[in-house]
Design a protein around this motif. Sequence first.
Motif, PDB file in Angstrom:
ATOM      1  N   LYS A  74      -1.187  -2.842 -16.362  1.00 23.96           N
ATOM      2  CA  LYS A  74      -1.108  -1.870 -15.284  1.00 23.96           C
ATOM      3  C   LYS A  74       0.273  -1.248 -15.137  1.00 23.96           C
ATOM      4  N   HIS A 251      -4.393  -4.338  -0.621  1.00 27.82           N
ATOM      5  CA  HIS A 251      -5.639  -4.248  -1.363  1.00 27.82           C
ATOM      6  C   HIS A 251      -6.627  -5.245  -0.752  1.00 27.82           C
ATOM      7  N   THR A 253     -11.078  -6.491  -0.074  1.00 24.24           N
ATOM      8  CA  THR A 253     -12.511  -6.406  -0.357  1.00 24.24           C
ATOM      9  C   THR A 253     -13.280  -6.892   0.882  1.00 24.24           C
ATOM     10  N   TYR A 294     -11.846  -2.041  -1.834  1.00 24.72           N
ATOM     11  CA  TYR A 294     -12.616  -2.066  -3.066  1.00 24.72           C
ATOM     12  C   TYR A 294     -14.007  -2.668  -2.822  1.00 24.72           C
ATOM     13  N   GLU A 307     -12.265 -10.142  -8.791  1.00 28.05           N
ATOM     14  CA  GLU A 307     -12.331  -8.880  -9.529  1.00 28.05           C
ATOM     15  C   GLU A 307     -11.296  -7.870  -9.048  1.00 28.05           C
ATOM     16  N   VAL A 308     -10.858  -7.986  -7.801  1.00 28.54           N
ATOM     17  CA  VAL A 308      -9.887  -7.022  -7.295  1.00 28.54           C
ATOM     18  C   VAL A 308      -8.572  -7.113  -8.053  1.00 28.54           C
ATOM     19  N   GLU A 310      -8.249  -7.266 -11.190  1.00 26.99           N
ATOM     20  CA  GLU A 310      -8.405  -6.350 -12.327  1.00 26.99           C
ATOM     21  C   GLU A 310      -8.631  -4.922 -11.875  1.00 26.99           C
ATOM     22  N   SER A 311      -9.263  -4.735 -10.723  1.00 25.52           N
ATOM     23  CA  SER A 311      -9.635  -3.396 -10.263  1.00 25.52           C
ATOM     24  C   SER A 311      -8.552  -2.709  -9.449  1.00 25.52           C
ATOM     25  N   ASP A 313      -5.674  -0.681  -7.850  1.00 21.07           N
ATOM     26  CA  ASP A 313      -4.899   0.495  -8.227  1.00 21.07           C
ATOM     27  C   ASP A 313      -3.489   0.309  -7.698  1.00 21.07           C
TER      28      ASP A 313
END
Length: 315
Positions: A74, A251, A253, A294, A307-308, A310-311, A313
């Motif tokens: 990233k 970030h 979820t 997310y 998973e966040v 990897e996801s 931004d």
Amino acid sequence: MERWSGILKVPLFPGSRGHYKVAASLCISTSSRNPTVPLMNAIFFNGDRVRGTGNPVIERLSDLESIATIIVSKLGNNVNAWVIEASKFNGPFAVYKDFIPSVNEWGEPKSYDSTGYPASTSIVSLLSNCLNEVKNTLSSRLEEPCGGEAPGSSFFWPKTLLFGFSKGGSVLNQIVTELAFSEVKSNVVFSQVEHDILPTSKESLLNSITEIHYVDVGLNSAGAYITDQDIINRIRKRISEGDSGIRFVLHGTPRQWCDSMRVWIGKEKDTMVHLLDAESQKSGGTLSVCERFYFANKPANMQMHFEVIESMDIT
């Protein structure tokens, strides 16, 4: 430029009983096979252990080396990534006692206090020990002293990006508290001999921080986010006295922010965003905050919590 990646197990201080497990992915000079000066150091604090789920996604994103690889992908090849696991666990619960002295037996913080600057002091010591271990590992291939110059400059000090995942976010809260009460010392420098890869003091570490990423953080008690207005106000005032700004990115979820059994997580997040946004408007652009949600349309589950990583931004 190549990379050296591996798992290190090092003590925090000489003679320490506990050892920290750290995944490192470092820039290596192709000419000397030495660690070299990165554009940035990304430091990631992991959370509790989740094992035996049988879920390959969770298993992969629980692996420290996998996380380091994701961070490098990233941020680019000119980053050194350090993924830190707590040295002590009570069952599955991470206990960052060296970084947050007030934590209970389950690793839940009772408070955040800058006295003694335990988190920033521990980071400097731990990563210095990690770097020494890497140097020892590479010593048979070394052709010249470690270190080097950043591209196009002989006076360069890499910036620091911090990430806290799940309970690892509590370490970020401690660092933010220490940052709020620390002095700005714009003349703090790194050694240009062999320690320019990393900050060598708590002052140089705190002054190098440019981004702080909360990655789906959450606790089973209060304290997942900073909600003290005085601390956020002090951060803004401190930044105004320095040479660079700080960006906060939260970030999240549904697994954490929408948990009906732990409603305080979402409320604390909203409070921190509100406080940061208010101070951001007074900062002239030196302090900023971004909130990213997310998997919003999916039911909350444990897999999205991992998973966040990897996801997320981080641009």
